[in-house]
Enzyme design. Sequence first.
Site, mmCIF file in Angstrom:
data_model
loop_
_atom_site.group_PDB
_atom_site.id
_atom_site.type_symbol
_atom_site.label_atom_id
_atom_site.label_comp_id
_atom_site.label_asym_id
_atom_site.label_seq_id
_atom_site.Cartn_x
_atom_site.Cartn_y
_atom_site.Cartn_z
ATOM 1 N N GLU C 81 93.385 39.980 12.784
ATOM 2 C CA GLU C 81 94.796 39.988 12.426
ATOM 3 C C GLU C 81 95.584 39.070 13.359
ATOM 4 O O GLU C 81 95.358 39.039 14.556
ATOM 5 C CB GLU C 81 95.365 41.412 12.522
ATOM 6 C CG GLU C 81 94.750 42.384 11.530
ATOM 7 C CD GLU C 81 95.136 42.062 10.085
ATOM 8 O OE1 GLU C 81 96.123 41.321 9.879
ATOM 9 O OE2 GLU C 81 94.429 42.551 9.178
ATOM 10 N N ARG C 91 102.334 54.299 2.918
ATOM 11 C CA ARG C 91 102.224 54.498 1.469
ATOM 12 C C ARG C 91 101.553 55.841 1.158
ATOM 13 O O ARG C 91 101.752 56.413 0.090
ATOM 14 C CB ARG C 91 101.396 53.336 0.894
ATOM 15 C CG ARG C 91 101.466 53.152 -0.583
ATOM 16 C CD ARG C 91 100.726 51.885 -1.018
ATOM 17 N NE ARG C 91 101.523 50.694 -0.944
ATOM 18 C CZ ARG C 91 102.477 50.361 -1.835
ATOM 19 N NH1 ARG C 91 102.736 51.137 -2.857
ATOM 20 N NH2 ARG C 91 103.159 49.258 -1.695
ATOM 21 N N HIS C 168 90.192 43.816 11.148
ATOM 22 C CA HIS C 168 89.879 44.674 10.006
ATOM 23 C C HIS C 168 88.479 44.363 9.482
ATOM 24 O O HIS C 168 88.075 43.196 9.415
ATOM 25 C CB HIS C 168 90.892 44.453 8.878
ATOM 26 C CG HIS C 168 92.056 45.399 8.906
ATOM 27 N ND1 HIS C 168 93.351 44.988 9.125
ATOM 28 C CD2 HIS C 168 92.119 46.752 8.730
ATOM 29 C CE1 HIS C 168 94.163 46.043 9.084
ATOM 30 N NE2 HIS C 168 93.441 47.122 8.852
#
Lengths: 216, 216, 216, 216
Positions: C81, C91, C168
């Site tokens: 990242e 979310r 990730h």
Amino acid sequence: MMKTILLTGFEPFAQSDINPSWEVARALDGWRTEQFIVHSVQLPCVFGTAQQAMIHAIEQYRPDVVIALGQAGGRCEITPERIAINIDDARIPDNAGSQPIDIPVAAAGPAAYFSTLPIKAIVQNLSANGIPSAVSQSAGTFVCNHVFYGLMHYLATKQNPARAGFIHVPSLPEQAALHPGEASMALADMLHGLRLAIQTSCSQQQDIAVTGGQIH
Amino acid sequence: MMKTILLTGFEPFAQSDINPSWEVARALDGWRTEQFIVHSVQLPCVFGTAQQAMIHAIEQYRPDVVIALGQAGGRCEITPERIAINIDDARIPDNAGSQPIDIPVAAAGPAAYFSTLPIKAIVQNLSANGIPSAVSQSAGTFVCNHVFYGLMHYLATKQNPARAGFIHVPSLPEQAALHPGEASMALADMLHGLRLAIQTSCSQQQDIAVTGGQIH
Amino acid sequence: MMKTILLTGFEPFAQSDINPSWEVARALDGWRTEQFIVHSVQLPCVFGTAQQAMIHAIEQYRPDVVIALGQAGGRCEITPERIAINIDDARIPDNAGSQPIDIPVAAAGPAAYFSTLPIKAIVQNLSANGIPSAVSQSAGTFVCNHVFYGLMHYLATKQNPARAGFIHVPSLPEQAALHPGEASMALADMLHGLRLAIQTSCSQQQDIAVTGGQIH
Amino acid sequence: MMKTILLTGFEPFAQSDINPSWEVARALDGWRTEQFIVHSVQLPCVFGTAQQAMIHAIEQYRPDVVIALGQAGGRCEITPERIAINIDDARIPDNAGSQPIDIPVAAAGPAAYFSTLPIKAIVQNLSANGIPSAVSQSAGTFVCNHVFYGLMHYLATKQNPARAGFIHVPSLPEQAALHPGEASMALADMLHGLRLAIQTSCSQQQDIAVTGGQIH
């Protein structure tokens, strides 16, 4: 009785120097259990001659089960194909430079043949064993579909009862590393998946009734 | 001679209260030029009865061209379908609650029928006019494919020379607004595209030889 | 001098019973070469406490390099990242049921921190070794970004010179097998990739000038 | 009091001869209601000069609200951007042939600025009106982000209280028609969406607390 499995993979195409379908087939060549033995053959990525090589291999090995493998760059899963269609429509040239557009694979053949592999049972078995898998409704219109259709048409014409079909495998990680955004699968997982698919194709007489369809 | 066009669209399904395929068909109902007149009919999204409604409409209007429309949520383009396959495999229930799995559309029918619309010419014409369009190699295995196969099988069985096929349209923007990440197309662009598709289907005798295939 | 690497992974979340980020970290715990030793710590997937566990681990191990790992279901590649942003916008609820919306990670912190890992060199090294990899411009707004921002803010506040960032990893094949259409990567390839990323983070002083950007 | 809105769009780039961001801005130039008047300005797709043109326009019009528009080819929705980051990393050259890699937009600027537009309220309003919309967590690292960061940095440096941000729009259908598989949106829907976004930016003082985040 011992079954004979014919497993085919393609030579590399489209700027790649490796084809996972052949890597899988090559690695499983000679694999035998008490139920079956596997013979693997490489096919050229060329309209016409790929089919002839397939037919030659069937005549040589007289298989009970034929599984043709091909690469589907971009797909995430091992995808047994549902149907072969009677059309060649090449978006890129094959390895001999040929690029047919809307030419039937077999001039007098039917519009399509369904796979006779137990595709739903294969998908269920792979998924249950942690290998991503899904039924595909289209093998495309390039050399993969051409070989798939040619295989089914040959068996139908010869009234050869061998069970047969086509399975697409994803790109290998080393291929995807050159194409950002492209999914891939490790060779070890492909081999695990294909071993399961071969076993299921030998043991599962009728396919199972689970959905593998698409809305569109 | 004046041609008669039969245009069908589906009632809403899958939790939506609108179906762009019917919005398009409804808006074009009665459209006439010196070459043709369009009659539009809504089909239920139900296995079996959708086909019967199609056959009833053909017997009523005796069309020269039949274009069946359906919604393909998630696609970006207007996609003429290449082929209808002889299988129902429903991932979700139809509007009557039926969910067939691996049942032939027609028990004694062939594995597939190719569209007899000039699908390559349609795609070329739409693209040249700024309407995103592409050939699709699979109409899925739900009611859309069911109607498409049933249509082609009926015409073949009756030796009816009408030209026929299936075209999928994307979701409408108001549908996509409820499904983040889903592509859509404005109704005005769908109407523009379908007008072009109808004109091309009337005027283009032979399809053109441009690629519309897929590698896989 | 021997460097100390702190490698963190998350506990499972969102209905999964495994998290590849922890599988990778766990497998590399205790890995040592002549240049470095790796200590791995599991973080809860909970806003606030995940950060505290990270800070506790930094105070315990006093690392020279901190690499926080997280799962990015749906991505094809290992993605270092670029930047952590000062916002929590969940979310879905975290593992403690908390779902903050537009709350700063640190009330008085700056809007963002850039990774201090050599992200371009890592991507280049992995790709050259056949492991799909790409720079990511967004770590999202859930617990991954929260930990990443908290990590960078802690180091900045403490004037701690440790090099740090977030990487990730995709889903594992056994996870993707339950989610048709989701890309995955084998654990062995993730381990290969992370070993290379750790080595690069130790050996590469300045990042390299190759593009890893996005048009949008 | 009557508010002044500055709306910017970009000149075409990357082999296209049209840019939807400018088509939208141009069409809304001079739009006035009892609450506001819109002034539209075209920016070059060039690092540096695009920012200067933005600053020049701010000094000329002294806007209360600045909305910079850009094209995000491939996205399905109108996407208000959450954050501008202090980096130029160009995957392709700009219209002057410049291709900076990992250069800060402002050497002494902070890592990022958050949009001060009510991005959640905009998304909610557009979605409720049938225009696909979503919050985006990254404006990329090309000229769009460059202008967005430059805009926010200028306002912060000058202590200018204008509300400002960046909104990406999809490709137009006529652009997507040349790029199979690319989503698009009709210009009329973009205009509808931007009118709503301008109204919301004028009327909505505080943003609303609804999720617009991403897991990763």
